[in-house]
Motif scaffolding. Sequence first.
Motif, PDB file in Angstrom:
ATOM      1  N   GLY A 158     -87.953  41.771 -44.222  1.00  0.00           N
ATOM      2  CA  GLY A 158     -89.345  41.095 -44.304  1.00  0.00           C
ATOM      3  C   GLY A 158     -90.652  41.746 -44.192  1.00  0.00           C
ATOM      4  O   GLY A 158     -91.615  41.034 -44.387  1.00  0.00           O
ATOM      5  N   PHE A 159     -90.703  43.265 -43.809  1.00  0.00           N
ATOM      6  CA  PHE A 159     -91.784  43.722 -43.606  1.00  0.00           C
ATOM      7  C   PHE A 159     -92.010  44.406 -44.979  1.00  0.00           C
ATOM      8  O   PHE A 159     -91.043  44.958 -45.662  1.00  0.00           O
ATOM      9  N   GLU A 160     -93.272  44.365 -45.310  1.00  0.00           N
ATOM     10  CA  GLU A 160     -93.712  45.021 -46.537  1.00  0.00           C
ATOM     11  C   GLU A 160     -94.051  46.490 -46.694  1.00  0.00           C
ATOM     12  O   GLU A 160     -93.904  47.385 -47.574  1.00  0.00           O
ATOM     13  N   LYS A 161     -94.483  46.968 -45.594  1.00  0.00           N
ATOM     14  CA  LYS A 161     -94.903  48.472 -45.150  1.00  0.00           C
ATOM     15  C   LYS A 161     -94.164  48.718 -43.698  1.00  0.00           C
ATOM     16  O   LYS A 161     -94.184  47.964 -42.869  1.00  0.00           O
ATOM     17  N   TYR A 162     -93.952  50.026 -43.748  1.00  0.00           N
ATOM     18  CA  TYR A 162     -93.464  50.547 -42.547  1.00  0.00           C
ATOM     19  C   TYR A 162     -93.788  51.959 -42.334  1.00  0.00           C
ATOM     20  O   TYR A 162     -93.655  52.734 -43.201  1.00  0.00           O
ATOM     21  N   TYR A 163     -93.941  52.223 -41.048  1.00  0.00           N
ATOM     22  CA  TYR A 163     -94.247  53.962 -40.781  1.00  0.00           C
ATOM     23  C   TYR A 163     -93.873  53.936 -39.329  1.00  0.00           C
ATOM     24  O   TYR A 163     -94.450  53.146 -38.533  1.00  0.00           O
ATOM     25  N   GLY A 164     -93.026  54.981 -38.938  1.00  0.00           N
ATOM     26  CA  GLY A 164     -92.799  55.045 -37.451  1.00  0.00           C
ATOM     27  C   GLY A 164     -91.232  55.675 -37.414  1.00  0.00           C
ATOM     28  O   GLY A 164     -91.120  56.586 -38.219  1.00  0.00           O
ATOM     29  N   GLN A 172     -92.934  62.615 -28.653  1.00  0.00           N
ATOM     30  CA  GLN A 172     -94.394  62.230 -28.999  1.00  0.00           C
ATOM     31  C   GLN A 172     -95.278  63.617 -29.613  1.00  0.00           C
ATOM     32  O   GLN A 172     -95.870  63.115 -30.345  1.00  0.00           O
ATOM     33  N   TRP A 173     -94.974  64.733 -29.808  1.00  0.00           N
ATOM     34  CA  TRP A 173     -95.286  65.852 -30.198  1.00  0.00           C
ATOM     35  C   TRP A 173     -94.726  66.315 -31.519  1.00  0.00           C
ATOM     36  O   TRP A 173     -95.454  66.667 -32.402  1.00  0.00           O
ATOM     37  N   ALA A 174     -93.509  65.887 -31.812  1.00  0.00           N
ATOM     38  CA  ALA A 174     -92.893  66.417 -33.056  1.00  0.00           C
ATOM     39  C   ALA A 174     -91.865  65.276 -33.350  1.00  0.00           C
ATOM     40  O   ALA A 174     -90.540  65.448 -33.597  1.00  0.00           O
ATOM     41  N   PRO A 175     -92.182  64.055 -33.624  1.00  0.00           N
ATOM     42  CA  PRO A 175     -91.267  62.905 -34.035  1.00  0.00           C
ATOM     43  C   PRO A 175     -90.603  62.823 -35.162  1.00  0.00           C
ATOM     44  O   PRO A 175     -90.957  63.688 -36.237  1.00  0.00           O
ATOM     45  N   GLU A 176     -89.184  62.548 -35.540  1.00  0.00           N
ATOM     46  CA  GLU A 176     -88.752  62.283 -36.741  1.00  0.00           C
ATOM     47  C   GLU A 176     -89.182  60.915 -37.261  1.00  0.00           C
ATOM     48  O   GLU A 176     -88.712  59.820 -36.866  1.00  0.00           O
ATOM     49  N   LEU A 177     -89.924  61.072 -38.378  1.00  0.00           N
ATOM     50  CA  LEU A 177     -90.645  59.784 -38.886  1.00  0.00           C
ATOM     51  C   LEU A 177     -90.226  59.228 -40.095  1.00  0.00           C
ATOM     52  O   LEU A 177     -89.330  60.029 -40.902  1.00  0.00           O
ATOM     53  N   VAL A 178     -90.307  57.847 -40.389  1.00  0.00           N
ATOM     54  CA  VAL A 178     -89.875  57.353 -41.599  1.00  0.00           C
ATOM     55  C   VAL A 178     -91.046  56.613 -42.235  1.00  0.00           C
ATOM     56  O   VAL A 178     -91.581  55.910 -41.232  1.00  0.00           O
ATOM     57  N   ARG A 179     -91.159  56.768 -43.391  1.00  0.00           N
ATOM     58  CA  ARG A 179     -92.195  55.959 -44.025  1.00  0.00           C
ATOM     59  C   ARG A 179     -91.609  55.037 -45.111  1.00  0.00           C
ATOM     60  O   ARG A 179     -90.733  55.254 -46.039  1.00  0.00           O
ATOM     61  N   ASP A 180     -91.426  53.752 -44.917  1.00  0.00           N
ATOM     62  CA  ASP A 180     -90.507  52.638 -45.886  1.00  0.00           C
ATOM     63  C   ASP A 180     -89.299  53.121 -45.690  1.00  0.00           C
ATOM     64  O   ASP A 180     -88.666  52.775 -44.567  1.00  0.00           O
ATOM     65  N   ASN A 181     -88.652  53.680 -46.689  1.00  0.00           N
ATOM     66  CA  ASN A 181     -87.137  53.973 -46.722  1.00  0.00           C
ATOM     67  C   ASN A 181     -87.007  55.256 -46.884  1.00  0.00           C
ATOM     68  O   ASN A 181     -85.840  55.552 -47.320  1.00  0.00           O
ATOM     69  N   HIS A 182     -87.809  56.231 -46.329  1.00  0.00           N
ATOM     70  CA  HIS A 182     -87.340  57.434 -46.533  1.00  0.00           C
ATOM     71  C   HIS A 182     -87.923  58.288 -45.360  1.00  0.00           C
ATOM     72  O   HIS A 182     -89.213  58.116 -44.895  1.00  0.00           O
ATOM     73  N   HIS A 183     -87.264  59.439 -45.125  1.00  0.00           N
ATOM     74  CA  HIS A 183     -87.832  60.191 -43.851  1.00  0.00           C
ATOM     75  C   HIS A 183     -88.965  61.256 -44.430  1.00  0.00           C
ATOM     76  O   HIS A 183     -89.067  61.526 -45.486  1.00  0.00           O
ATOM     77  N   VAL A 184     -90.042  61.450 -43.426  1.00  0.00           N
ATOM     78  CA  VAL A 184     -90.963  62.267 -43.897  1.00  0.00           C
ATOM     79  C   VAL A 184     -91.470  62.972 -42.527  1.00  0.00           C
ATOM     80  O   VAL A 184     -90.846  62.921 -41.404  1.00  0.00           O
ATOM     81  N   GLU A 185     -92.180  64.041 -42.974  1.00  0.00           N
ATOM     82  CA  GLU A 185     -92.858  64.954 -41.667  1.00  0.00           C
ATOM     83  C   GLU A 185     -94.036  64.484 -41.319  1.00  0.00           C
ATOM     84  O   GLU A 185     -94.833  63.642 -41.874  1.00  0.00           O
ATOM     85  N   ALA A 186     -94.206  64.802 -40.002  1.00  0.00           N
ATOM     86  CA  ALA A 186     -95.457  64.255 -39.245  1.00  0.00           C
ATOM     87  C   ALA A 186     -96.670  64.946 -40.048  1.00  0.00           C
ATOM     88  O   ALA A 186     -96.482  66.076 -40.590  1.00  0.00           O
ATOM     89  N   PRO A 187     -97.880  64.385 -40.042  1.00  0.00           N
ATOM     90  CA  PRO A 187     -99.128  64.901 -40.729  1.00  0.00           C
ATOM     91  C   PRO A 187     -99.645  66.065 -40.123  1.00  0.00           C
ATOM     92  O   PRO A 187    -100.533  66.857 -40.739  1.00  0.00           O
TER      93      PRO A 187
END
Length: 765
Positions: A158-164, A172-187
């Motif tokens: 039900g969520f239309e956007k996700y980042y986390g 907290q320093w080097a998380p394993e992040l996901v945007r929507d349905n794919h893994h991404v690197e921290a900015p």
Amino acid sequence: MSHLPPQHVVDSALDSQSRPVPYPRPAEGAPNVLMIVLDDVGFAQLGCFGSGISTPRIDEVAGGGLRYQRFHVTAVCSSTRAALLTGRNHHAVGMGVTEEAALGFPGYTGRIPRSAATMARLLKDTGYNTMAVGKWHLVPRTETSAAGPFDRWPLGVGFEKYYGFLGSETSQWAPELVRDNHHVEAPATPEEGYHLTEDLVDETIRMIQDQQQATTRKPFFAYLATGAAHAPHQVAPEWVEPYRGAFDHGWEAYREEVFARQVAAGVVPEDTVLTPRPSWVPEWSTLSEDQQRLYARYMEVFAGFMTHTDHHLGRLFDFLEEIGVAEDTVVMILSDNGASAEGGPTGTPNEAAGWVGLQADEETALGQIEDLGGHDASNHYPWGWAWAGNTPLRLWKRYSWLGGVRAPLVLRWPAAVPDPGAVRGQFTHAVDLFPTILEAAGVALPDAVDGVSQQPVDGASFLASVRDGAADEHRRMQYFEMMGSRSLYLDGWKAVTDHVANQFGERDHVEGSFDHATDRWSLFDLTTDFSEHRDLANEHPELVRRMEGLWWAEAGRNQVLPLFEFPNSMFHLHPGEFPPPQEATYRPGGSPVIEPMLPAAGAGFSLRAHVDVPDDGAEGVLAAIGDSQGGWGLYLLDGRPTACFALLDHTDTVRAETVVPAGSHVVGLDFRPADADGPQRLDLSIDEEVVATGPVRGTFFLPQLSSAAVGLTIGHDRGLPLCPDYATPFAFTGDLDRVVMRSGAAATFEVPTAEKQVRAAMSGD
């Protein structure tokens, strides 16, 4: 079934009747909703609930809204999140424990059924925009890979956007992040000042800004779940320094100060009794000077972590004011359970160790005292501070005593709260948030969603108490169960068992029953005993029996059985979509591969990296997983094969003296378990010729417990490095074709001849 009138359509557009496609419309005056879920923050760890930790921005929200002093949760992360998002009891939606223990029993599958559509889905279907940021922890770890399945990821419910991040915790320093349905690197990198909390708040602001600039007439539901204040407690030194010395007087004295502030603020009744120090929490004065110094430092770091979180949440609150929507937004700030005691009796610089009942010796921890909170630490405070963090209650996270299930709840809605700054005393539970928000938004509960009949909602709206402090309590009964700890609330009474879970070494210290058959039920009158101080079981045996019977009835109705027992329940882990492969090939350029999807490594494994080394040599990572808190990797250092295994604050390195020569070669790693010939060892090879060997302690690392740690990367490392040998990404400077990983202690690989290489190149499609 369509309720639209008939439409007249003929071959001529001029003679036909057009009809716009209908859009869902929110109810008139439907508010925006911002729900902030803090992690492992105890009843007494916010300033507005009496804490000595500075949280001025959350306190401001409380001053303009309400504090609920009898808000309850399920005692752990995943379960509470499932309850608040679905309005159903946690076992009723398969979330009896955390996702790390998803089992093959109905109440423990770790998979929310489609018969329990989430708050996000129902709000979206009625015209809201929905966005989730931060910790998810509602998908089994076997389903967090780049292959999904994605049904239970935020966009699937039900969520239309996700980042986390999808798992229970992350760096907290080097998380394993996901945007929507794919893994991404921290900015950004840790060296560039990156911190997860700041990033999550930035992203929440960005999502709301984008949505509001596109259409201010459409309400939003923003769900922000911070990694804070779950371990690892990590924050820059400037946030910790103001607390230096603030906890030197110890947890008993600190707890008394907190209690006095709570009574003065009205968040606990004046007649509340401060429960005494239990036998398993040592008296502060009996600790050595070194112990006091170390334990106080753990708490200083946690306090800095909390204040840092509060500061960045304040930026979000300011943004809502700046864009003019604060008055029209329901803001909820809550915690998912009581304070965490997972640092054990002495605290730890590596909280992963606590999961297996191990603690670093204090001499080792003291040597790292100034590094706590930093890039190379994964610290968690001793359980004396968890006890103080739940003042004036008993026990902590994972228990059905109030210290585990009573959490802070702050609610601000200027349009509905007539008495800002007030304290509400009605019994509320996480399942009540769902119907409360839906009622505020004017959303009716559907009988079916996508053709799936919806199961009954267990929560009840407490919106009446938001508008009227004298409103009647909206529900009379609620069961609790977590990892064998059981309790029942009934018309102001609470019965609870003395069961002690077989985790984190607690049975070596905490008094109580270790067997469900011998559990004793205590009884408390919460209308006069806010802190579970006076046990009335002997005075009301009939009521105890009645409440125990009601608990069993609720257990049957909600799929609680069989009761969770560690480690026996773990033999029933629910399998993933596919079992992990026996052998797999990985190539550079893809997303990290999470640990559950790799060939099993614990009982031995082999790795073969097919490389082409230029004439001037090569170096860099061939394969790596985890970081210095736990993981392993194979790399070339100055051209020489090197392997590093990090295990619970210990690092074992095996390095060859032989340089990999120019040309095509196969660099090998073989991890062999202990046998009659000796202890666990590691062999390194070039073209199947062993060039180095050495002992290693093992392969335990955090991804075995959390899907939020860095997965296997090929041709480079990411996040924090395994050891001081290199800095990430330390990309391989030669040509890496592929890495083949095979499970098993006796895994062997054949060196391909030139003829076989040619045949392989010519075969296939």
